[in-house]
Design a protein around this motif. Structure first.
Motif, mmCIF file in Angstrom:
data_model
loop_
_atom_site.group_PDB
_atom_site.id
_atom_site.type_symbol
_atom_site.label_atom_id
_atom_site.label_comp_id
_atom_site.label_asym_id
_atom_site.label_seq_id
_atom_site.Cartn_x
_atom_site.Cartn_y
_atom_site.Cartn_z
ATOM 1 N N ILE A 188 -21.590 -30.061 61.281
ATOM 2 C CA ILE A 188 -22.709 -29.171 61.597
ATOM 3 C C ILE A 188 -23.331 -28.612 60.322
ATOM 4 C CG2 ILE A 188 -23.313 -26.977 62.695
ATOM 5 C CD1 ILE A 188 -21.187 -27.592 64.810
ATOM 6 N N THR A 189 -22.483 -28.235 59.336
ATOM 7 C CA THR A 189 -23.009 -27.718 58.073
ATOM 8 C C THR A 189 -23.816 -28.777 57.334
ATOM 9 O OG1 THR A 189 -21.111 -26.226 57.914
ATOM 10 C CG2 THR A 189 -22.361 -26.632 55.904
ATOM 11 N N ALA A 190 -23.292 -30.008 57.278
ATOM 12 C CA ALA A 190 -24.012 -31.085 56.593
ATOM 13 C C ALA A 190 -25.333 -31.398 57.286
ATOM 14 C CB ALA A 190 -23.133 -32.337 56.534
ATOM 15 N N GLU A 191 -25.319 -31.383 58.605
ATOM 16 C CA GLU A 191 -26.561 -31.650 59.324
ATOM 17 C C GLU A 191 -27.580 -30.534 59.103
ATOM 18 O OE1 GLU A 191 -28.051 -32.913 63.805
ATOM 19 O OE2 GLU A 191 -25.919 -32.643 63.361
ATOM 20 N N GLY A 192 -27.098 -29.283 59.030
ATOM 21 C CA GLY A 192 -28.006 -28.178 58.735
ATOM 22 C C GLY A 192 -28.613 -28.294 57.351
ATOM 23 N N GLU A 193 -27.796 -28.680 56.354
ATOM 24 C CA GLU A 193 -28.327 -28.868 55.003
ATOM 25 C C GLU A 193 -29.327 -30.021 54.955
ATOM 26 O OE1 GLU A 193 -25.021 -29.404 52.495
ATOM 27 O OE2 GLU A 193 -24.346 -27.301 52.580
#
Length: 299
Positions: A188-193
């Motif tokens: 989720i963090t990577a997709e947000g970035e």
């Protein structure tokens, strides 16, 4: 004398008739055995008469029975030792079979439920016992219902209540769940970035086409930072910001030329103090010239 005998016989007949009266409750059905042979007619709730000394009635409860299945320990298909308990709900569908075909249908159903539960544990994996209980409940009910139909018993439903794991396996499951949560958080963090980088790229493309948007964004950032009264803001003034003021002097130069009278010494000092800039930065050149002239007046 004859009268007393007749009265005695009548009294005995009444007592014999009264002794054959049986009351069956609404939740029961009566199975009559005449000379030890079961009668096909099932006695319904209410007042019933049997032949005293000849018939014998057995009452069978037709309510739904809730039977807890004792905890069974077994090894799953993926070699995990577990303890599982369940609960079975059933009722008597055919009172004649329940009274004739099996000696004690309650005990028989309990034993079949225990063996079926052990069989389900051996055929299933740990993940199925923890998350796929509905299918296991249907399979367990089918395994119990197969022999129970011949006894006049109908299995309504069977449910697995609890699955007990060893402490080591509980820790392993907890670590697995923690690792899964960590993996989801990182994704989720990577997709947000990734989405933020895409939006920043789109914004930079728009700002490159419209320089004014960059300056407005800079001023908006300054306003947001300056909201804190306790902080000191040091903001560098970009040269590009002076390009907005370059349009007015150019318009004035096209309209009319204004003569300037300056002394030779002042002009020489001004020219020597002005750094070499691009032709597009005329406003900056004039600022440096003005500042150099002031220095020459002081001298």
């Amino acid at each position: 004398m004859i009268i007393y005998i007749v009265l005695g016989l009548i009294a005995l007949l009444i007592i014999w008739a009264v002794s054959g009266i049986r009351i069956i409750n609404q939740i029961e059905r009566g199975v009559v055995f005449r000379f030890g042979q079961a009668q096909q007619k099932i006695r319904q709730p209410g007042l019933n008469f049997i032949i005293s000394g000849v018939d014998r009635m057995r009452k069978v409860n037709v309510q739904i029975v809730t039977m807890p299945v004792p905890t069974q320990e077994g090894i799953t298909r993926d070699n995990v030792s577990v303890q599982v308990d369940a609960v079975a709900y059933f009722r008597v569908q055919d009172p004649l079979r329940a009274a004739v075909e099996v000696q004690n249908y309650l005990f028989a159903v309990e034993q079949v439920a225990q063996t079926s539960l052990r069989s389900i544990i051996g055929k299933s994996e740990l993940d199925d016992l923890l998350s796929n209980r509905e299918e296991l409940n249907r399979g367990l009910a089918l395994m119990i219902d197969s022999p129970a139909l011949g006894w006049g018993i109908h299995i309504d439903r069977v449910e697995i209540k609890d699955v007990q794991l060893p402490e080591s396996m509980k820790r392993s499951v907890a670590r697995q769940a923690e690792a899964e949560r960590e993996r989801r958080a990182r994704v989720i963090t990577a997709e947000g970035e990734f989405q933020a980088a895409r939006k920043l790229a789109e914004a930079s493309a728009i700002m490159s086409e419209t320089p004014g948007a960059l300056q407005l964004r800079l001023l908006q950032t300054v306003v947001e930072v300056a909201a804190e009264k306790s902080s000191t803001l040091v903001m560098p003034l970009p040269v590009e910001l002076l390009r907005f003021f370059d349009r007015a002097p150019r318009t004035a130069e096209h309209g009319a030329e204004k003569p300037r009278e300056e002394s030779g010494e002042r002009r020489e000092l001004a020219d020597s103090a002005i750094p070499e800039l691009a032709p597009a930065d005329e406003v900056v050149r004039e600022s440096f010239a003005r500042r150099a002239g002031e220095e020459a007046d002081r001298r």
